[in-house]
Write a protein that holds these residues in place. Structure first.
Motif, PDB file in Angstrom:
ATOM      1  N   UNK A  47       0.421  -1.178  -0.301  1.00 49.38           N
ATOM      2  CA  UNK A  47       0.495  -0.150  -0.207  1.00 49.38           C
ATOM      3  C   UNK A  47       0.758   1.249  -0.232  1.00 49.38           C
ATOM      4  N   UNK A  48       1.879   1.484   0.697  1.00 47.45           N
ATOM      5  CA  UNK A  48       2.676   2.430   0.490  1.00 47.45           C
ATOM      6  C   UNK A  48       4.455   2.547  -0.448  1.00 47.45           C
ATOM      7  N   UNK A  49       4.270   1.566  -1.707  1.00 49.07           N
ATOM      8  CA  UNK A  49       4.556   1.709  -2.818  1.00 49.07           C
ATOM      9  C   UNK A  49       5.026   2.391  -3.741  1.00 49.07           C
ATOM     10  N   UNK A  50       3.435   2.901  -4.342  1.00 51.00           N
ATOM     11  CA  UNK A  50       3.475   3.828  -5.188  1.00 51.00           C
ATOM     12  C   UNK A  50       3.959   4.858  -5.242  1.00 51.00           C
ATOM     13  N   UNK A  51       3.744   5.640  -3.880  1.00 55.66           N
ATOM     14  CA  UNK A  51       3.753   6.992  -2.939  1.00 55.66           C
ATOM     15  C   UNK A  51       5.272   7.198  -2.885  1.00 55.66           C
ATOM     16  N   UNK A  88       0.135  -2.930 -13.369  1.00 54.42           N
ATOM     17  CA  UNK A  88      -0.923  -2.404 -14.076  1.00 54.42           C
ATOM     18  C   UNK A  88      -1.289  -2.282 -12.659  1.00 54.42           C
ATOM     19  N   UNK A  89      -2.350  -2.542 -12.099  1.00 46.95           N
ATOM     20  CA  UNK A  89      -3.326  -1.525 -11.099  1.00 46.95           C
ATOM     21  C   UNK A  89      -3.226  -0.588 -10.164  1.00 46.95           C
ATOM     22  N   UNK A  90      -1.310  -0.590  -9.734  1.00 44.81           N
ATOM     23  CA  UNK A  90      -0.845   0.643  -9.296  1.00 44.81           C
ATOM     24  C   UNK A  90      -0.708   1.623 -10.142  1.00 44.81           C
ATOM     25  N   UNK A  91      -0.428   1.422 -11.461  1.00 44.04           N
ATOM     26  CA  UNK A  91       0.591   2.571 -12.516  1.00 44.04           C
ATOM     27  C   UNK A  91       1.743   2.225 -12.179  1.00 44.04           C
TER      28      UNK A  91
END
Ligand code: BEZ
Length: 326
Positions: free
Chosen positions: A192-196, A214-217
């Motif tokens: 949950x913290x990876x994108x940011x 794909x889901x998180x881009x």
């Protein structure tokens, strides 16, 4: 009445994706993955299967995206019975069940069809037997997400380019060890913290699968991808040991059969869609993909990793023997 009002309030607030009000046994299921993930869709579908198999007595309320905390927290909640079920990564279980680390042996398999065979093996099923004593949970079945790949902000042309990179990994000792062995600086971090963390430059690279990419881009902030297939990534459908103990034999049979059905569907879906997900990634503008990056790219890491982890669990050798027979 109070439960009914609470349930109606939650439904009205849109915070609960699926909730059947008349069910005697509404299992609360925690996941780290978001609602669009295959796991979440199968958990919702499992709720329907449970309803059908139990004549409407059983159902599921799913809590996606780590709403109930990270995987370690959910495991504690399962142990106390505060949470009924969870679909947790095999990685997240390695701290409590060291034998599970063997599933994370680098290059144990190099394609998703073989990953499915490993997770359906007797050896893998035996590892689940350790769960009740180690975690207070019962492992109903395995599923998986896709094979692991590498994504980085900067181009990577040789293993030397990985040296010193701040690499997001799933928190798990066998994974951390693999990344340390090629000189990266692993940063264990929940999904949950990876994108940011990528967006704000806290990390340089990530270890991830096609579905999540794909889901998180993640390609918004990491434009270089190596298709390494360096590791399979399993999931275990868990039920709290306390909750399990309270079920009749008939209901245990229903829960086991429903979970198995949706674990199997999850595995089959990942096997059949892995290649098309890569094709979708190839179509993304600005994302550079290097394919067929094999074990040799990492030098002697597999031998070093095996030497270290064979001393901790006999399943490393057993899994290597199993996959040598494929
Ligand atoms: C991860 O930690 O990378 C992860 C967890 C669950 C599903 C997919 C990826």
């Amino acid at each position: 009445m109070k439960r009914l009002l609470t349930a109606l309030a939650l439904l009205a607030a849109g915070t609960v994706p699926s909730l059947s009000l008349a069910q005697e046994q509404n299992f609360r299921v925690g996941l780290i993955t978001p609602p669009v993930h295959v796991w979440n869709k199968e958990v919702d579908a499992m709720g329907v299967t449970l309803g059908e198999m139990s004549g409407g007595r059983m159902g599921i309320t799913a809590f996606p995206s780590g709403q109930l905390g990270n995987e370690g927290t959910m495991l504690q909640q399962l142990q106390t019975g505060a949470l009924d079920m969870a679909w947790l990564t095999t990685a997240g279980l390695t701290l409590r069940v060291p034998d599970m680390s063997a599933l994370h042996a680098p290059f144990l398999v190099t394609n998703i069809a073989d990953a499915a065979k490993v997770l359906r093996s007797d050896e893998a099923r035996e590892i689940l037997d350790a769960l009740p004593a180690a975690t207070g949970t019962v492992g109903l079945c395995y599923a998986m997400t896709g094979m692991r790949q590498i994504m980085a902000k900067d181009p990577i042309t040789s293993a030397a380019d990985l040296d010193g990179l701040r690499f997001r990994i799933t928190p798990a000792p066998p994974i951390q060890n693999f990344f340390e062995m090629f000189g990266a600086a692993p940063a264990p971090m929940p999904l949950t913290q990876v994108y940011d963390a990528l967006a704000n430059g806290q990390i340089d690279a990530i270890d991830m699968d096609h579905e999540s990419i794909l889901n998180f881009g993640y390609f918004d902030h990491a434009k270089n991808m190596l298709v390494t297939n360096h590791q399979l990534f399993g999931m275990v459908a868990l039920v709290s040991g306390r909750v399990w103990a309270g079920l009749s034999d008939e209901d245990k049979g229903i829960v086991q059969a429903a979970a198995q059905k949706h674990c199997d569907q999850t595995v089959d879906q990942f096997v059949s869609e892995e290649a098309s997900k890569l094709e979708r990634l190839k179509a993304i503008d600005g994302l550079t993909i290097t394919e067929n990056v094999g074990q040799e790219f990492f030098g002697d890491i597999v031998e070093r990793w095996d030497a270290e982890w064979s001393a901790q669990t006999p399943y490393v050798e057993r899994m290597r023997a199993l996959t040598a027979s494929f």
